[in-house]
Scaffold this active site. Structure first.
Site, PDB file in Angstrom:
ATOM      1  N   HIS A   1      55.018 -51.378  23.292  1.00  0.00           N
ATOM      2  CA  HIS A   1      53.815 -51.777  22.551  1.00  0.00           C
ATOM      3  C   HIS A   1      52.952 -50.534  22.302  1.00  0.00           C
ATOM      4  CE1 HIS A   1      53.909 -56.348  23.576  1.00  0.00           C
ATOM      5  NE2 HIS A   1      54.420 -56.099  22.380  1.00  0.00           N
TER       6      HIS A   1
ATOM      7  N   ASP B   1      49.852 -49.768  22.394  1.00  0.00           N
ATOM      8  CA  ASP B   1      48.795 -49.299  23.304  1.00  0.00           C
ATOM      9  C   ASP B   1      49.364 -48.556  24.514  1.00  0.00           C
ATOM     10  OD1 ASP B   1      49.777 -51.889  23.989  1.00  0.00           O
ATOM     11  OD2 ASP B   1      48.060 -52.259  25.299  1.00  0.00           O
TER      12      ASP B   1
ATOM     13  N   ASP C   1      52.615 -54.021  31.253  1.00  0.00           N
ATOM     14  CA  ASP C   1      51.917 -55.303  31.082  1.00  0.00           C
ATOM     15  C   ASP C   1      52.798 -56.406  31.677  1.00  0.00           C
ATOM     16  OD1 ASP C   1      50.205 -53.726  29.637  1.00  0.00           O
ATOM     17  OD2 ASP C   1      50.614 -54.638  27.698  1.00  0.00           O
TER      18      ASP C   1
HETATM   19 ZN   LIG Z   1      49.278 -53.277  26.746  1.00  0.00          ZN
HETATM   20 ZN   LIG Z   2      52.206 -55.009  25.986  1.00  0.00          ZN
END
Ligand SMILES: [Zn+2]
Ligand SMILES: [Zn+2]
Length: 312
Positions: free
Chosen positions: A64, A66, A213
């Protein structure tokens, strides 16, 4: 020997004023590890005095944006700053082609060697790095895309030999490694001195686990049992736990429950949703479940001293 975690970025999704996206830096006795690299993270590295010579290995949890949008810029800057030492990058599949496309279309070449290690999130734990001091293994997480956590652990140390014993029995230097490894000692008088009279237990090996995450994941628990520091994402307050479940994230309360069940020594929360300006409700929510919880904050350092208590 260092075992020191520096927070570089704490924001989920994207940067917001005062908070960069995901990034942590762990300095161990020999190697330096950058864990995730969100957009703009090179600013945070500079603010914390962490140049290219500080980082040997980059550990990426998932692809991802981020967690990886800071990488092309950072790697390019290191090239312009004459980095010449090898770099290892560990990640789930897809990172090398992503970076290759960015560098191809931006006409960028890197003047230092990069070794890619591709991990399989379905096959954890996997040993991805080892030196004389530490091992690094992947951890199972539960997100929307292939994701791994990381466990960085010091190797067990040899026993600590007592200087009083060395003097009392006039132990030659060449015999010391065997005694530190647990062996007894045959003194010049013929007496066999048991190891328990010669040594004491070494300071415990230090450990850091990174879980972001992820939804709260019970499969993680056996691997994080008793770690010195667990960094666990806490994107939302518990009132948004349905949204957390759908988006593959955790609430502060859920992160605290993982810390409690894992009997970790310290829990550090991060990956905060940009919707929260004031983060204190997340801390309060977690501390009602697991008191030794802190919020990650850009520039904040958590140190595990050699044989001592964690400071922050
Ligand atoms: Zn994230
Ligand atoms: Zn993520």
């Amino acid at each position: 020997m260092d075992f020191k975690l520096t927070t570089l970025g704490t924001s989920a999704a994207g940067p917001v004023p005062g908070r960069w996206p995901s990034g942590q830096y762990l300095k161990t006795g020999k190697a330096g590890f950058l864990i995730d690299c969100g957009e703009g993270l090179q600013i945070s590295l500079q603010r914390n005095g962490l140049g290219w010579s500080s980082i040997d290995v980059i550990l990426i949890s998932h692809l991802h944006g981020d967690h990886i949008y800071g990488l092309p810029g950072l790697l390019t800057s290191w090239g312009m700053n004459q980095r010449n030492t090898p770099l290892t990058i560990v990640s789930p599949p897809g990172l090398e082609p992503y970076l290759a496309a960015v560098f191809e279309h931006s006409h960028t070449g890197l003047p230092y060697p990069v070794k890619y290690i591709v991990v399989d999130p379905e096959q954890t734990p996997e040993l991805v790095f080892e030196d004389k001091v530490v091992t690094v293994k992947t951890l199972p997480l539960s997100h929307r895309v292939p994701t791994v956590g990381y466990l960085i652990q010091e190797k067990p140390r040899p026993r600590t030999i007592l200087s009083s014993a060395i003097q009392a029995y006039e132990i030659p230097y060449k015999n010391i490694p065997a005694i530190k490894a647990g062996g007894d000692y045959q003194a010049a008088t013929g007496k066999l001195v048991p190891n328990t009279e010669l040594t004491v237990d070494p300071p415990p090996a230090r450990s850091f686990a990174y879980a972001s995450d992820t939804r709260p994941n019970s499969a993680l628990l056996p691997y994080i049992k008793g770690v010195d520091i667990l960094f666990h994402e806490a994107t939302f307050l518990n009132e948004l736990r349905e949204q957390a479940e759908i988006s593959g994230h955790s609430t502060a309360a859920q992160a605290a429950e993982v810390g409690l069940a894992g009997e970790v020594k310290k829990l550090v929360l991060g990956h905060f949703s940009p919707r929260y300006g004031d983060l204190s409700p997340l801390l309060t929510e977690a501390q009602t479940i697991f008191s030794n919880t802190s919020l990650a904050k850009e520039g904040k350092v958590f140190e595990v001293p050699y044989g001592g208590r964690i400071s922050a």
